[in-house]
Design a protein around this motif. Structure first.
Motif, PDB file in Angstrom:
ATOM      1  N   THR A 276       0.794  -1.304   0.032  1.00  0.00           N
ATOM      2  CA  THR A 276       0.063   0.209   0.055  1.00  0.00           C
ATOM      3  C   THR A 276       0.835   1.203  -0.138  1.00  0.00           C
ATOM      4  OG1 THR A 276      -1.490  -1.412   1.450  1.00  0.00           O
ATOM      5  CG2 THR A 276      -2.003   1.341   1.209  1.00  0.00           C
ATOM      6  N   VAL A 277       0.530   2.264  -0.875  1.00  0.00           N
ATOM      7  CA  VAL A 277       1.151   3.630  -0.891  1.00  0.00           C
ATOM      8  C   VAL A 277      -0.113   4.373  -0.748  1.00  0.00           C
ATOM      9  CG1 VAL A 277       3.488   3.264  -1.788  1.00  0.00           C
ATOM     10  CG2 VAL A 277       1.557   3.543  -3.224  1.00  0.00           C
ATOM     11  N   PHE A 278      -0.080   5.620  -0.328  1.00  0.00           N
ATOM     12  CA  PHE A 278      -1.239   6.508  -0.172  1.00  0.00           C
ATOM     13  C   PHE A 278      -0.993   8.006  -0.033  1.00  0.00           C
ATOM     14  CE2 PHE A 278      -0.737   5.302   4.146  1.00  0.00           C
ATOM     15  CZ  PHE A 278      -0.884   6.179   4.762  1.00  0.00           C
ATOM     16  N   GLU A 279      -1.665   8.750  -0.327  1.00  0.00           N
ATOM     17  CA  GLU A 279      -1.615  10.243  -0.017  1.00  0.00           C
ATOM     18  C   GLU A 279      -3.081  10.860   0.490  1.00  0.00           C
ATOM     19  OE1 GLU A 279       2.220  11.586  -2.623  1.00  0.00           O
ATOM     20  OE2 GLU A 279       0.367  12.404  -3.339  1.00  0.00           O
ATOM     21  N   ILE A 280      -3.144  11.671   1.387  1.00  0.00           N
ATOM     22  CA  ILE A 280      -4.507  12.266   1.597  1.00  0.00           C
ATOM     23  C   ILE A 280      -4.391  13.704   0.978  1.00  0.00           C
ATOM     24  CG2 ILE A 280      -5.929  12.877   3.445  1.00  0.00           C
ATOM     25  CD1 ILE A 280      -4.708  10.771   5.196  1.00  0.00           C
ATOM     26  N   ILE A 281      -5.172  13.812   0.316  1.00  0.00           N
ATOM     27  CA  ILE A 281      -5.249  15.209  -0.295  1.00  0.00           C
ATOM     28  C   ILE A 281      -6.802  16.378  -0.144  1.00  0.00           C
ATOM     29  CG2 ILE A 281      -4.018  14.223  -2.560  1.00  0.00           C
ATOM     30  CD1 ILE A 281      -6.844  14.467  -3.903  1.00  0.00           C
ATOM     31  N   SER A 282      -6.454  17.342  -0.325  1.00  0.00           N
ATOM     32  CA  SER A 282      -7.679  18.239  -0.281  1.00  0.00           C
ATOM     33  C   SER A 282      -8.280  18.346  -1.851  1.00  0.00           C
ATOM     34  CB  SER A 282      -7.531  19.572   0.107  1.00  0.00           C
ATOM     35  OG  SER A 282      -8.174  20.495  -0.335  1.00  0.00           O
ATOM     36  N   GLN A 283      -9.560  17.779  -1.986  1.00  0.00           N
ATOM     37  CA  GLN A 283     -10.183  17.741  -3.325  1.00  0.00           C
ATOM     38  C   GLN A 283     -10.038  19.232  -3.818  1.00  0.00           C
ATOM     39  OE1 GLN A 283     -12.455  14.252  -4.302  1.00  0.00           O
ATOM     40  NE2 GLN A 283     -13.044  14.344  -2.193  1.00  0.00           N
ATOM     41  N   THR A 284     -10.487  20.174  -2.909  1.00  0.00           N
ATOM     42  CA  THR A 284     -10.711  21.655  -3.520  1.00  0.00           C
ATOM     43  C   THR A 284      -9.416  22.186  -3.350  1.00  0.00           C
ATOM     44  OG1 THR A 284     -11.930  22.210  -1.720  1.00  0.00           O
ATOM     45  CG2 THR A 284     -13.111  21.334  -3.552  1.00  0.00           C
ATOM     46  N   GLY A 285      -8.105  21.819  -3.116  1.00  0.00           N
ATOM     47  CA  GLY A 285      -7.066  22.523  -2.620  1.00  0.00           C
ATOM     48  C   GLY A 285      -6.768  23.381  -4.264  1.00  0.00           C
ATOM     49  N   PRO A 286      -5.937  24.283  -4.093  1.00  0.00           N
ATOM     50  CA  PRO A 286      -5.498  24.963  -5.191  1.00  0.00           C
ATOM     51  C   PRO A 286      -4.878  24.042  -6.333  1.00  0.00           C
ATOM     52  CG  PRO A 286      -4.102  25.491  -3.465  1.00  0.00           C
ATOM     53  CD  PRO A 286      -5.042  24.693  -2.945  1.00  0.00           C
ATOM     54  N   GLU A 287      -5.544  24.496  -7.544  1.00  0.00           N
ATOM     55  CA  GLU A 287      -5.159  23.686  -8.740  1.00  0.00           C
ATOM     56  C   GLU A 287      -3.632  23.891  -8.938  1.00  0.00           C
ATOM     57  OE1 GLU A 287      -6.684  21.697 -11.291  1.00  0.00           O
ATOM     58  OE2 GLU A 287      -8.290  21.440  -9.659  1.00  0.00           O
TER      59      GLU A 287
ATOM     60  N   LEU B 192      -1.542  16.324   1.404  1.00  0.00           N
ATOM     61  CA  LEU B 192      -1.510  16.790   2.960  1.00  0.00           C
ATOM     62  C   LEU B 192      -0.571  15.994   3.787  1.00  0.00           C
ATOM     63  CD1 LEU B 192      -4.998  18.259   3.337  1.00  0.00           C
ATOM     64  CD2 LEU B 192      -3.073  19.600   2.883  1.00  0.00           C
ATOM     65  N   ALA B 193      -0.741  14.760   3.631  1.00  0.00           N
ATOM     66  CA  ALA B 193      -0.105  13.562   4.093  1.00  0.00           C
ATOM     67  C   ALA B 193       0.133  12.571   3.080  1.00  0.00           C
ATOM     68  CB  ALA B 193      -0.874  13.293   5.144  1.00  0.00           C
ATOM     69  N   GLY B 194       1.227  11.769   3.516  1.00  0.00           N
ATOM     70  CA  GLY B 194       1.650  10.661   2.565  1.00  0.00           C
ATOM     71  C   GLY B 194       2.303   9.498   3.088  1.00  0.00           C
ATOM     72  N   GLY B 195       2.164   8.437   2.854  1.00  0.00           N
ATOM     73  CA  GLY B 195       2.793   7.194   3.449  1.00  0.00           C
ATOM     74  C   GLY B 195       2.479   5.751   2.684  1.00  0.00           C
ATOM     75  N   GLY B 196       2.899   4.802   3.531  1.00  0.00           N
ATOM     76  CA  GLY B 196       2.651   3.558   2.873  1.00  0.00           C
ATOM     77  C   GLY B 196       3.240   2.432   3.913  1.00  0.00           C
ATOM     78  N   ARG B 197       3.141   1.213   3.190  1.00  0.00           N
ATOM     79  CA  ARG B 197       3.552   0.026   4.127  1.00  0.00           C
ATOM     80  C   ARG B 197       5.052  -0.137   3.618  1.00  0.00           C
ATOM     81  NH1 ARG B 197       2.756  -4.271   6.851  1.00  0.00           N
ATOM     82  NH2 ARG B 197       0.829  -3.255   7.387  1.00  0.00           N
ATOM     83  N   TYR B 198       6.082  -0.550   4.479  1.00  0.00           N
ATOM     84  CA  TYR B 198       7.461  -0.904   4.024  1.00  0.00           C
ATOM     85  C   TYR B 198       7.894  -2.052   4.880  1.00  0.00           C
ATOM     86  CZ  TYR B 198       7.864   2.419   8.360  1.00  0.00           C
ATOM     87  OH  TYR B 198       7.537   2.610   9.580  1.00  0.00           O
ATOM     88  N   ASP B 199       7.614  -3.099   4.403  1.00  0.00           N
ATOM     89  CA  ASP B 199       7.785  -4.512   5.033  1.00  0.00           C
ATOM     90  C   ASP B 199       9.129  -5.007   4.944  1.00  0.00           C
ATOM     91  OD1 ASP B 199       5.099  -4.517   5.851  1.00  0.00           O
ATOM     92  OD2 ASP B 199       4.553  -5.948   4.063  1.00  0.00           O
ATOM     93  N   ASP B 200      10.072  -4.276   4.135  1.00  0.00           N
ATOM     94  CA  ASP B 200      11.496  -4.855   4.055  1.00  0.00           C
ATOM     95  C   ASP B 200      12.407  -3.971   4.786  1.00  0.00           C
ATOM     96  OD1 ASP B 200      10.384  -6.901   2.451  1.00  0.00           O
ATOM     97  OD2 ASP B 200      10.791  -5.904   0.439  1.00  0.00           O
ATOM     98  N   LEU B 201      12.054  -2.869   5.221  1.00  0.00           N
ATOM     99  CA  LEU B 201      12.835  -1.748   5.717  1.00  0.00           C
ATOM    100  C   LEU B 201      13.768  -2.283   6.996  1.00  0.00           C
ATOM    101  CD1 LEU B 201      14.273   1.154   5.449  1.00  0.00           C
ATOM    102  CD2 LEU B 201      12.374   2.024   6.697  1.00  0.00           C
ATOM    103  N   LEU B 202      12.889  -2.860   7.964  1.00  0.00           N
ATOM    104  CA  LEU B 202      13.612  -3.121   8.991  1.00  0.00           C
ATOM    105  C   LEU B 202      14.563  -4.420   8.899  1.00  0.00           C
ATOM    106  CD1 LEU B 202      10.938  -1.612   9.642  1.00  0.00           C
ATOM    107  CD2 LEU B 202      11.158  -2.726  12.123  1.00  0.00           C
TER     108      LEU B 202
END
Ligand code: AMP
Length: 432
Positions: A270-281, A287-297
């Motif tokens: 999973t990767v994702f970002e949270i956006i504001s849908q009416t944010g400036p074009e 606003l935020a972003g992240g995801g799963r990282y099962d191999d990093l540790l």
């Protein structure tokens, strides 16, 4: 000092956070703390400087962050340290170094603080900015990805940002991604002449990044590219299906974005970002972003521990709140003003201020002012209910005058009884 001789400026892309802006920072930190406590994320602070190699290994040598954006310095002891460009590798180091492997899992941590990236400053993009970072170590369940999204999504909603959506994708894992990469490279090579210069280079070192290139000509190529979602292995497919089901169950608006890859090497599934849908074009609206990282540790600590996390960009959130006219709560107005005359009265004022602070009565005084008239003018402006006046005579009598600022009536009280009297008067006012 004359203004014109003053040449120093904050470094490019970095700014002072002035008192007006601090109210927003405080508000976000308070909301974050409330959610962290409720959902059992424990706060940690890691050093702003870390061993430079931690990011080379963790974030990834050929990522933009490490290659182009990291502030690296050599210490007097010949160590290479980097100003953290993101929180995750520091969290992972702290997790191993502090024996958290032995804690009950998942280990859920959060932090709030500055990060540094040397990039071209523009609206919503700074060289020093702040992130609120949540990480969860030790579970591969899709609900963990959702818990991170849920907490950040609700923090943003609590801050009155209402038009949110989650962009989501899966980028597979070490089983299926290498195969997809091959398929993608084969296609991109056939289209190489249509790619921008940067993407021509990316084709050799980080072809997945081409998928989120914003150049018009690359967009054309990308729109016909094979999609990772069609090439996921059974495990990743199942994981992603569950993530989407949970999003549906929780009524979180989401947009399936097959081109979302994010810039870092360590993501899996999973990767994702949270956006504001009416944010400036056309502006940075994640606003935020992240995801799963099962191999990093495994990479950093040689232990196979799955993990997931995300970061929210505080300045982006504040900019959006301001654009939408969302105000941070105002600092409460003082109820009492203490006006004083003479040195002894000033020390009495400090004693009284401390007593009122302990009684939770918000009070203001201006110790550097001498004229009583001026001080009472300030009291008027502040719209306080009561002014306490301590002049030379009151110092001698160990008393104070309490003035009702609305009616102008004045009563006297001994210094010892002053706080009690004020409390009664404030109570009386509230009843009226
Ligand atoms: P990232 O660590 O790149 O996934 O970024 C997480 C969040 O931090 C983004 O969604 C933005 O809100 C914010 N962010 C990233 N880079 C910057 C920057 N240079 N200036 C301000 N905010 C940023």
């Amino acid at each position: 000092m004359s203004q014109s001789n003053f040449k120093f400026q904050a470094p490019t892309g970095m700014k002072d956070i002035l008192p007006e802006e601090q109210t927003y920072f405080d508000e976000i930190a308070n909301v974050a703390k409330k959610y962290a406590q409720f959902y059992n994320f424990l706060k940690i602070d890691t050093p702003i400087l870390e061993d430079y190699q931690l990011f080379v290994k963790g974030t990834g040598e050929i990522t933009d962050i490490v290659e182009k954006q990291m502030y690296v310095l050599k210490t007097k002891g010949d160590e290479y340290l980097a100003l953290r460009p993101e929180f995750t590798p520091g969290f992972v180091r702290a997790y191993f170094e502090n024996g958290m492997v032995a804690w009950p899992h998942p280990v859920k941590l959060y932090s709030f603080g500055p990060v540094f990236r040397y990039e071209k400053p523009q609206a919503g993009r700074y060289r020093q900015f702040h992130q609120l970072n949540f990480e969860s170590f030790g579970s591969q369940r899709p609900i963990v990805d959702i818990e991170i999204i849920w907490v950040l999504y609700n923090i943003l909603k609590d801050l009155k940002i209402s038009d949110l959506a989650v962009q989501v994708n899966s980028i597979g894992d070490s089983q299926c991604r290498p195969y997809y990469k091959k398929v993608l490279i084969r296609y991109l090579k056939s289209q190489e002449r249509n790619l921008c210069q940067t993407c021509k280079k990316r084709l050799k070192i980080n072809p997945l990044r081409i998928l989120d290139c914003k150049e018009e000509r690359c967009q054309q190529v990308i729109s016909k590219a094979p999609q990772i979602l069609d090439h996921l292995c059974e495990e990743c497919k199942e994981h992603f299906k569950k993530v989407l089901e949970h999003l549906d169950d929780l009524d979180i608006p989401y947009i399936l974005n097959p081109y979302l890859v994010r810039g870092l090497d360590y993501y899996t599934k999973t990767v994702f970002e949270i956006i504001s849908q009416t944010g400036p074009e056309g502006r940075q609206n994640a606003l935020a972003g992240g995801g799963r990282y099962d191999d990093l540790l495994k990479l950093i600590g040689k232990k196979d521990i799955p993990a997931c996390g995300a970061a929210m960009g505080i300045e982006r959130v504040i900019n959006l709140m301001k654009e939408k006219g969302i105000k941070a709560p105002e600092t409460p107005a003082p109820q009492v003003f203490i006006a004083q005359l003479g040195d002894k009265a000033k020390t009495q004022t400090l004693k009284l201020l401390e007593g009122l602070r302990k009684s939770n009565i918000l009070t203001e005084a201006q110790l550097s002012k001498d004229s009583l008239t001026n001080q009472l003018k300030i009291a008027n402006k502040l719209n306080v209910k009561f002014a306490v006046i301590i002049g030379e005579e009151e110092v001698l009598n160990k008393s104070v005058i309490i003035r009702d600022m609305q009616t102008g009536t004045q009563t006297s009280a001994s210094f010892e009884k002053a706080i009690e009297k004020l409390k009664q008067k404030i109570k009386g006012q509230k009843k009226n």
